[in-house]
Design a protein around this motif. Structure first.
Motif, PDB file in Angstrom:
ATOM      1  N   THR A 174       0.842  -1.198   0.000  1.00 42.04           N
ATOM      2  CA  THR A 174       0.000   0.000   0.000  1.00 42.04           C
ATOM      3  C   THR A 174       0.880   1.252   0.000  1.00 42.04           C
ATOM      4  OG1 THR A 174      -0.113  -0.006   2.422  1.00 42.04           O
ATOM      5  CG2 THR A 174      -1.862  -1.165   1.230  1.00 42.04           C
ATOM      6  N   SER A 175       0.319   2.332  -0.520  1.00 45.00           N
ATOM      7  CA  SER A 175       1.029   3.610  -0.576  1.00 45.00           C
ATOM      8  C   SER A 175       0.038   4.722  -0.284  1.00 45.00           C
ATOM      9  CB  SER A 175       1.652   3.820  -1.965  1.00 45.00           C
ATOM     10  OG  SER A 175       2.036   5.171  -2.155  1.00 45.00           O
ATOM     11  N   ALA A 176       0.284   5.471   0.785  1.00 43.82           N
ATOM     12  CA  ALA A 176      -0.613   6.567   1.150  1.00 43.82           C
ATOM     13  C   ALA A 176      -0.668   7.610   0.040  1.00 43.82           C
ATOM     14  CB  ALA A 176      -0.153   7.202   2.461  1.00 43.82           C
TER      15      ALA A 176
ATOM     16  N   SER B  56      -2.659   6.211  -2.946  1.00 42.48           N
ATOM     17  CA  SER B  56      -4.072   6.154  -2.571  1.00 42.48           C
ATOM     18  C   SER B  56      -4.705   7.537  -2.645  1.00 42.48           C
ATOM     19  CB  SER B  56      -4.225   5.581  -1.161  1.00 42.48           C
ATOM     20  OG  SER B  56      -3.746   4.257  -1.089  1.00 42.48           O
TER      21      SER B  56
ATOM     22  N   PHE C 138      -5.919   0.641   0.254  1.00 38.69           N
ATOM     23  CA  PHE C 138      -5.619   2.036   0.587  1.00 38.69           C
ATOM     24  C   PHE C 138      -4.674   2.162   1.782  1.00 38.69           C
ATOM     25  CE2 PHE C 138      -9.933   3.295  -1.329  1.00 38.69           C
ATOM     26  CZ  PHE C 138      -9.351   3.599  -2.545  1.00 38.69           C
ATOM     27  N   SER C 139      -4.679   1.164   2.629  1.00 31.28           N
ATOM     28  CA  SER C 139      -3.876   1.247   3.848  1.00 31.28           C
ATOM     29  C   SER C 139      -3.627  -0.149   4.401  1.00 31.28           C
ATOM     30  CB  SER C 139      -4.605   2.097   4.900  1.00 31.28           C
ATOM     31  OG  SER C 139      -3.941   2.049   6.155  1.00 31.28           O
ATOM     32  N   ASP C 140      -2.486  -0.313   5.086  1.00 28.49           N
ATOM     33  CA  ASP C 140      -2.228  -1.564   5.776  1.00 28.49           C
ATOM     34  C   ASP C 140      -3.188  -1.757   6.948  1.00 28.49           C
ATOM     35  OD1 ASP C 140      -0.153  -2.459   4.172  1.00 28.49           O
ATOM     36  OD2 ASP C 140       1.351  -1.323   5.268  1.00 28.49           O
ATOM     37  N   LYS C 141      -3.747  -0.671   7.435  1.00 27.90           N
ATOM     38  CA  LYS C 141      -4.763  -0.758   8.485  1.00 27.90           C
ATOM     39  C   LYS C 141      -6.097  -1.050   7.808  1.00 27.90           C
ATOM     40  CE  LYS C 141      -2.265   2.485  11.453  1.00 27.90           C
ATOM     41  NZ  LYS C 141      -2.300   3.809  12.136  1.00 27.90           N
TER      42      LYS C 141
ATOM     43  N   LEU D 182      -9.191   1.202   8.383  1.00 29.57           N
ATOM     44  CA  LEU D 182      -9.034   2.516   7.763  1.00 29.57           C
ATOM     45  C   LEU D 182      -9.263   2.433   6.261  1.00 29.57           C
ATOM     46  CD1 LEU D 182      -8.253   5.500   7.725  1.00 29.57           C
ATOM     47  CD2 LEU D 182      -5.839   4.793   7.664  1.00 29.57           C
ATOM     48  N   SER D 183      -8.710   1.419   5.614  1.00 29.05           N
ATOM     49  CA  SER D 183      -8.904   1.241   4.176  1.00 29.05           C
ATOM     50  C   SER D 183     -10.386   1.108   3.851  1.00 29.05           C
ATOM     51  CB  SER D 183      -8.138   0.004   3.707  1.00 29.05           C
ATOM     52  OG  SER D 183      -8.288  -0.184   2.312  1.00 29.05           O
TER      53      SER D 183
END
Length: 330
Positions: free
Chosen positions: A20-22, A25, A83-86, A89-90
């Protein structure tokens, strides 16, 4: 008769394609919002000059509708945890963006979509049970999508209820799914309130939004068959990839749908890279029926000449890779 046998490619992708990449995203979300908002606001501005301007500016609502459709794709990406490793949140980002599509509840969609990946093209695939029923183009474009949207909405409402049971093997705990369902319904209501407030200042905005929503419905209805409807002489297809540049721009890379089924943990905007690697490896050499190079030509798959691929169940040894084991663990 063209009958390409299916087996999963042996190509091993670089780990960076799964990461993922903030920044990426944020760029993709911003791109989808701009594709929706810029032509919509341009239309509202021009339509304010009178009926003739409103009529002449109608073509601007086509890219706006694709931008609205892309919000649903963002919801899909959020629930693939791209969108996120979390993970939560994704999913929340996916819920917030996709709720722009009034009536489309991505949480209910997620429950079906996860099973779609696990049981592609078989009786346990919810899409197989729904989309294979329709043959007439209008039924495919309108009725199938309305039925699917209603199903996702109902599932989201049921999941939002206190103590709701979450059926099936899903990659999130039940309490998080119930939370996401409640947030999803709140976001749906929030966007409607926002549109109503804006429309009180710019009355032309409301009919423009309705047109965009109707066009997005048609785009979404066609999309299911562009991805999964094949001529009957193509054996056990999983999905189709549409390779035109215009399609990539309007779908943010999600048009490479076969690559998505093969590597579902790769974000959609990187799927064109996966496609190029598969081409270079020679995997597509005898599988040209799984590619569609023409943007306009891809709309023919909505006709009855192309049954939904699930009408012929894939044999177990040819079943596509499930979401598990299709990329580095997150």
């Amino acid at each position: 008769m063209h009958r390409p046998a299916f087996h999963k490619p042996e190509l091993k992708l670089e780990r960076r394609l799964f990461a993922t990449s903030a920044l990426e995203s944020a760029l993709v979300i911003g791109y989808a919002l701009l594709l929706f908002a810029v032509p919509l606001l341009a239309y509202v501005g021009l339509a304010g000059h009178g009926p003739a301007w409103a009529l002449g500016a109608l073509p601007l609502l086509i890219p706006a509708a694709y931008g609205m459709f892309l919000q649903g794709i963002l919801g899909h990406e959020g629930f693939h945890f791209n969108f996120s490793d979390k993970r939560l949140l994704s999913c929340l980002l996916g819920v917030l963006c996709s709720s722009i599509l009034t009536g489309f509840c991505v949480t209910g969609y997620f429950v079906d979509h996860w099973q779609h990946h696990r049981h592609s093209n078989g009786p346990q695939d919810p899409d197989w049970r729904l989309f294979r029923r329709y043959r007439h183009p209008l039924m495919r474009m309108i009725v199938s999508r309305l039925q699917a949207t209603a199903r996702y909405l109902l599932q989201t409402v049921q999941l939002a209820l206190p103590g709701a049971r979450v059926e099936g093997r899903l990659p999130l705990p039940a309490q998080q799914i119930r939370l996401l369902a409640r947030v999803n319904l709140l976001c749906q209501a929030g966007w409607i309130v926002l549109w109503a407030g804006l429309a009180s200042h710019w009355p032309v905005l409301l009919p423009a939004l309705v047109v965009c929503l109707l066009l997005a419905l048609l785009i979404s209805g066609v999309n299911a068959y562009q991805e999964h409807a094949f001529a009957s002489d193509v054996e056990t297809p999983i999905a189709r990839s549409r390779t035109s540049l215009l399609c990539s721009l309007l779908h943010a890379g999600s048009n490479y749908h076969l690559e998505h089924h093969l590597y579902p943990r790769v974000p959609c905007w990187r799927l064109p890279q996966v496609h190029r690697r598969l081409l270079a490896s020679g995997w597509y050499q005898d599988r040209q029926a799984l590619l569609e190079p023409s943007f306009i030509g891809s709309f023919r798959y909505c006709s009855s000449q192309f049954p939904y691929s699930g009408e012929v169940q894939a044999t177990p040894e040819r079943a596509p890779a499930s979401l598990e084991g299709s990329g580095p663990a997150r």
